[in-house]
Write a protein that holds these residues in place. Structure first.
Motif, PDB file in Angstrom:
ATOM      1  N   VAL A  73      33.763  68.220 -24.958  1.00 59.73           N
ATOM      2  CA  VAL A  73      34.174  68.614 -23.603  1.00 59.73           C
ATOM      3  C   VAL A  73      32.903  68.892 -22.802  1.00 59.73           C
ATOM      4  O   VAL A  73      32.334  69.975 -22.888  1.00 59.73           O
ATOM      5  CB  VAL A  73      35.088  69.856 -23.631  1.00 59.73           C
ATOM      6  CG1 VAL A  73      35.588  70.172 -22.225  1.00 59.73           C
ATOM      7  CG2 VAL A  73      36.264  69.652 -24.573  1.00 59.73           C
ATOM      8  N   LEU A  74      32.469  67.917 -22.035  1.00 59.27           N
ATOM      9  CA  LEU A  74      31.159  67.981 -21.388  1.00 59.27           C
ATOM     10  C   LEU A  74      31.015  69.158 -20.441  1.00 59.27           C
ATOM     11  O   LEU A  74      29.921  69.692 -20.259  1.00 59.27           O
ATOM     12  CB  LEU A  74      30.888  66.670 -20.639  1.00 59.27           C
ATOM     13  CG  LEU A  74      30.801  65.407 -21.519  1.00 59.27           C
ATOM     14  CD1 LEU A  74      30.560  64.178 -20.643  1.00 59.27           C
ATOM     15  CD2 LEU A  74      29.691  65.559 -22.571  1.00 59.27           C
ATOM     16  N   THR A  75      32.111  69.573 -19.794  1.00 59.00           N
ATOM     17  CA  THR A  75      32.025  70.641 -18.793  1.00 59.00           C
ATOM     18  C   THR A  75      32.250  72.028 -19.372  1.00 59.00           C
ATOM     19  O   THR A  75      32.284  73.009 -18.641  1.00 59.00           O
ATOM     20  CB  THR A  75      33.068  70.393 -17.684  1.00 59.00           C
ATOM     21  OG1 THR A  75      34.381  70.349 -18.284  1.00 59.00           O
ATOM     22  CG2 THR A  75      32.795  69.090 -16.955  1.00 59.00           C
ATOM     23  N   PHE A  76      32.396  72.114 -20.686  1.00 56.05           N
ATOM     24  CA  PHE A  76      32.735  73.402 -21.308  1.00 56.05           C
ATOM     25  C   PHE A  76      31.606  74.413 -21.141  1.00 56.05           C
ATOM     26  O   PHE A  76      30.424  74.094 -21.293  1.00 56.05           O
ATOM     27  CB  PHE A  76      33.017  73.208 -22.799  1.00 56.05           C
ATOM     28  CG  PHE A  76      33.343  74.482 -23.517  1.00 56.05           C
ATOM     29  CD1 PHE A  76      34.612  75.020 -23.456  1.00 56.05           C
ATOM     30  CD2 PHE A  76      32.372  75.149 -24.253  1.00 56.05           C
ATOM     31  CE1 PHE A  76      34.920  76.200 -24.119  1.00 56.05           C
ATOM     32  CE2 PHE A  76      32.657  76.323 -24.919  1.00 56.05           C
ATOM     33  CZ  PHE A  76      33.947  76.849 -24.854  1.00 56.05           C
ATOM     34  N   GLN A  77      31.985  75.652 -20.829  1.00 54.73           N
ATOM     35  CA  GLN A  77      31.047  76.772 -20.775  1.00 54.73           C
ATOM     36  C   GLN A  77      31.636  77.926 -21.565  1.00 54.73           C
ATOM     37  O   GLN A  77      32.797  78.309 -21.360  1.00 54.73           O
ATOM     38  CB  GLN A  77      30.772  77.198 -19.330  1.00 54.73           C
ATOM     39  CG  GLN A  77      29.942  76.184 -18.550  1.00 54.73           C
ATOM     40  CD  GLN A  77      29.576  76.702 -17.173  1.00 54.73           C
ATOM     41  OE1 GLN A  77      30.378  77.335 -16.497  1.00 54.73           O
ATOM     42  NE2 GLN A  77      28.349  76.428 -16.752  1.00 54.73           N
ATOM     43  N   LEU A  78      30.845  78.490 -22.457  1.00 55.37           N
ATOM     44  CA  LEU A  78      31.307  79.577 -23.316  1.00 55.37           C
ATOM     45  C   LEU A  78      30.892  80.917 -22.725  1.00 55.37           C
ATOM     46  O   LEU A  78      29.703  81.186 -22.526  1.00 55.37           O
ATOM     47  CB  LEU A  78      30.717  79.421 -24.719  1.00 55.37           C
ATOM     48  CG  LEU A  78      31.182  80.433 -25.770  1.00 55.37           C
ATOM     49  CD1 LEU A  78      32.666  80.237 -26.085  1.00 55.37           C
ATOM     50  CD2 LEU A  78      30.335  80.308 -27.038  1.00 55.37           C
ATOM     51  N   SER A  79      31.876  81.752 -22.441  1.00 50.96           N
ATOM     52  CA  SER A  79      31.599  83.080 -21.881  1.00 50.96           C
ATOM     53  C   SER A  79      30.890  83.957 -22.904  1.00 50.96           C
ATOM     54  O   SER A  79      31.071  83.813 -24.122  1.00 50.96           O
ATOM     55  CB  SER A  79      32.912  83.736 -21.457  1.00 50.96           C
ATOM     56  OG  SER A  79      32.711  85.106 -21.141  1.00 50.96           O
ATOM     57  N   ASN A  80      30.115  84.897 -22.408  1.00 51.59           N
ATOM     58  CA  ASN A  80      29.395  85.826 -23.279  1.00 51.59           C
ATOM     59  C   ASN A  80      30.310  86.842 -23.958  1.00 51.59           C
ATOM     60  O   ASN A  80      29.844  87.632 -24.786  1.00 51.59           O
ATOM     61  CB  ASN A  80      28.319  86.566 -22.480  1.00 51.59           C
ATOM     62  CG  ASN A  80      27.152  85.665 -22.123  1.00 51.59           C
ATOM     63  OD1 ASN A  80      26.792  84.776 -22.892  1.00 51.59           O
ATOM     64  ND2 ASN A  80      26.560  85.876 -20.963  1.00 51.59           N
ATOM     65  N   VAL A  81      31.589  86.851 -23.624  1.00 50.32           N
ATOM     66  CA  VAL A  81      32.518  87.792 -24.259  1.00 50.32           C
ATOM     67  C   VAL A  81      32.997  87.261 -25.609  1.00 50.32           C
ATOM     68  O   VAL A  81      33.767  87.934 -26.295  1.00 50.32           O
ATOM     69  CB  VAL A  81      33.729  88.103 -23.357  1.00 50.32           C
ATOM     70  CG1 VAL A  81      33.277  88.648 -22.019  1.00 50.32           C
ATOM     71  CG2 VAL A  81      34.615  86.876 -23.175  1.00 50.32           C
ATOM     72  N   PHE A  82      32.542  86.060 -25.992  1.00 54.67           N
ATOM     73  CA  PHE A  82      32.988  85.453 -27.242  1.00 54.67           C
ATOM     74  C   PHE A  82      31.896  85.467 -28.302  1.00 54.67           C
ATOM     75  O   PHE A  82      30.706  85.436 -27.999  1.00 54.67           O
ATOM     76  CB  PHE A  82      33.427  84.007 -27.016  1.00 54.67           C
ATOM     77  CG  PHE A  82      34.676  83.857 -26.195  1.00 54.67           C
ATOM     78  CD1 PHE A  82      35.881  84.392 -26.621  1.00 54.67           C
ATOM     79  CD2 PHE A  82      34.647  83.175 -24.982  1.00 54.67           C
ATOM     80  CE1 PHE A  82      37.032  84.251 -25.868  1.00 54.67           C
ATOM     81  CE2 PHE A  82      35.792  83.034 -24.226  1.00 54.67           C
ATOM     82  CZ  PHE A  82      36.993  83.567 -24.663  1.00 54.67           C
ATOM     83  N   GLN A  83      32.356  85.493 -29.560  1.00 52.00           N
ATOM     84  CA  GLN A  83      31.503  85.314 -30.735  1.00 52.00           C
ATOM     85  C   GLN A  83      32.083  84.166 -31.545  1.00 52.00           C
ATOM     86  O   GLN A  83      33.267  84.166 -31.877  1.00 52.00           O
ATOM     87  CB  GLN A  83      31.470  86.577 -31.588  1.00 52.00           C
ATOM     88  CG  GLN A  83      30.781  86.418 -32.941  1.00 52.00           C
ATOM     89  CD  GLN A  83      29.296  86.136 -32.813  1.00 52.00           C
ATOM     90  OE1 GLN A  83      28.550  86.943 -32.262  1.00 52.00           O
ATOM     91  NE2 GLN A  83      28.857  84.988 -33.322  1.00 52.00           N
ATOM     92  N   CYS A  84      31.255  83.181 -31.869  1.00 49.47           N
ATOM     93  CA  CYS A  84      31.718  82.041 -32.666  1.00 49.47           C
ATOM     94  C   CYS A  84      31.336  82.232 -34.130  1.00 49.47           C
ATOM     95  O   CYS A  84      30.349  82.896 -34.458  1.00 49.47           O
ATOM     96  CB  CYS A  84      31.111  80.746 -32.149  1.00 49.47           C
ATOM     97  SG  CYS A  84      31.625  80.298 -30.476  1.00 49.47           S
ATOM     98  N   ALA A  85      32.129  81.622 -34.990  1.00 49.51           N
ATOM     99  CA  ALA A  85      31.839  81.629 -36.423  1.00 49.51           C
ATOM    100  C   ALA A  85      32.385  80.346 -37.026  1.00 49.51           C
ATOM    101  O   ALA A  85      33.414  79.823 -36.591  1.00 49.51           O
ATOM    102  CB  ALA A  85      32.451  82.845 -37.105  1.00 49.51           C
ATOM    103  N   THR A  86      31.702  79.838 -38.019  1.00 44.66           N
ATOM    104  CA  THR A  86      32.129  78.614 -38.676  1.00 44.66           C
ATOM    105  C   THR A  86      32.465  78.915 -40.132  1.00 44.66           C
ATOM    106  O   THR A  86      32.060  79.922 -40.703  1.00 44.66           O
ATOM    107  CB  THR A  86      31.037  77.533 -38.587  1.00 44.66           C
ATOM    108  OG1 THR A  86      31.542  76.293 -39.043  1.00 44.66           O
ATOM    109  CG2 THR A  86      29.824  77.929 -39.417  1.00 44.66           C
ATOM    110  N   GLY A  87      33.210  78.009 -40.734  1.00 47.95           N
ATOM    111  CA  GLY A  87      33.693  78.188 -42.098  1.00 47.95           C
ATOM    112  C   GLY A  87      35.063  77.551 -42.173  1.00 47.95           C
ATOM    113  O   GLY A  87      35.303  76.486 -41.598  1.00 47.95           O
TER     114      GLY A  87
END
Length: 350
Positions: free
Chosen positions: A252-266
């Motif tokens: 999604v080229l226009t995606f912007q992630l807000s600073n209120v989020f935390q990402c995790a993988t697994g």
């Protein structure tokens, strides 16, 4: 002792997250019609449900029980060597299920599982706004349970008296996806019921080990069910904000992630994991945990994700949580880990 007969319905509505061109997130419902039993919700969505009659009892009270500090894991097994994806019974005593109650054909209570949550105070549950927003039925929570299908398992059941959704929650983007549930009666802290710790912005988790617990299905298990009966425990690895945004932008080229989020993988999380905790070890303490995030969404679907799991970052909302607890005459120190000095003094006084 209080006895309650419950019919638990696990909804088979599939909620699919999709990314729009403007970066917002849309959730659409797909349902499967099964002639065995049909229910019609106020949303006009047809849901198929498989009833499981479960007899539950309140966990026996121990007046002399003194709960440990927040976030203390109960089982002492090596969770890093276990690859079963199952938590032990009572291992993470802050996990709860959020349910609605509907009356059945015979007038009995039908408890419908919606999402996960965590105990942060004996009267307060932390969960996701996206789980409880717009629900008109009576909300309840169940604490102290591990297996949804266990007919004899003891648990504590409380009604939700007040719902506090973050006033700036944005359903399309999931920004500020956080809510507090105030209970009508206090939970009785016991070996299987305790609160989790909450971090502020000063805690550094770079050396911590992180996990998610909850009842959402695990895609790799190839199950047709959306909910797994036993509480799962899956490893997660924190992803830096810039790296997470970059990964999702590939699709999604226009995606912007807000600073209120935390990402995790697994292990990819699914729709019924919403509200469940991302928890990481308190720095220097292997068996004590902070709740770092509240699961919000996964870009794409849990079977075909286009990015890491996305959580509401608890430390960003710590002041909002503190303020709401104080406004409701609750202590803001119950979810703060005790210092090592205070623990040593307590041990010496025993």
């Amino acid at each position: 002792m209080r006895w309650e007969v419950l019919v638990i319905f696990i909804c088979s509505v599939e909620l699919v997250n999709s990314q729009n061109n403007d970066g917002s997130i849309s959730r659409r419902r797909t349902t499967t019609e099964d002639p065995v039993l049909m229910f019609f919700r106020e949303t006009t969505t047809t849901t198929t449900s498989a009833p499981v009659v479960t007899t539950t009892t309140e966990e026996p009270l121990d007046d002399d029980y003194s709960p440990p500090s927040c976030g203390v894991k109960q089982a002492q097994r090596d969770i890093y060597a276990d690859d079963t994806n199952n938590a032990d019974r009572g291992e993470f005593p802050w996990n709860v299920g959020v349910f609605t109650i509907s009356k059945g054909f015979l007038g009995d209570d039908q408890h419908i599982f919606h999402c996960g949550g965590t105990v942060i105070d004996e009267f307060v549950i932390l969960t996701a706004a996206s789980c409880v927003r717009g629900i008109n039925e009576k909300l309840t929570i169940m604490a102290g349970f591990w297996n949804l299908a266990d007919e004899q398992e003891k648990r504590q059941i409380r009604a939700v008296k007040k719902l506090i959704i973050h006033p700036k929650f944005v359903p399309t983007s999931k920004i500020n996806d956080i809510a507090l549930l105030l209970l009508d009666d206090k939970l009785d802290f016991a070996p299987r019921v305790n609160r989790v710790c909450l971090p502020d912005h000063t805690v550094d988790f770079r050396e911590s080990n992180c996990f998610v617990t909850g009842w959402g299905a695990i895609p790799a298990e190839n199950s047709t069910e959306h909910i797994r009966p036993k509480m799962k425990l899956v490893r997660q690895y924190l992803v830096a904000h810039e790296q997470c945004e970059k990964q999702i932008k590939r699709s999604v080229l226009t995606f912007q992630l807000s600073n209120v989020f935390q990402c995790a993988t697994g292990v990819a999380l699914c729709e019924f994991d919403v509200g469940s905790p991302l928890m990481c070890t308190v720095p220097g303490r292997e068996n004590q945990f902070y709740q770092v995030g509240v699961f919000s969404y996964i870009p794409g679907t849990c079977n075909l994700g286009i990015g890491p799991n996305v959580f509401t970052k608890v430390s960003v909302f710590r002041k909002w949580i503190d303020r709401n607890l104080e406004e409701n005459q609750r202590s803001i120190y119950v979810y703060v880990p005790e210092s090592e000095d205070s623990e040593e003094n307590e041990t010496q006084n025993e």
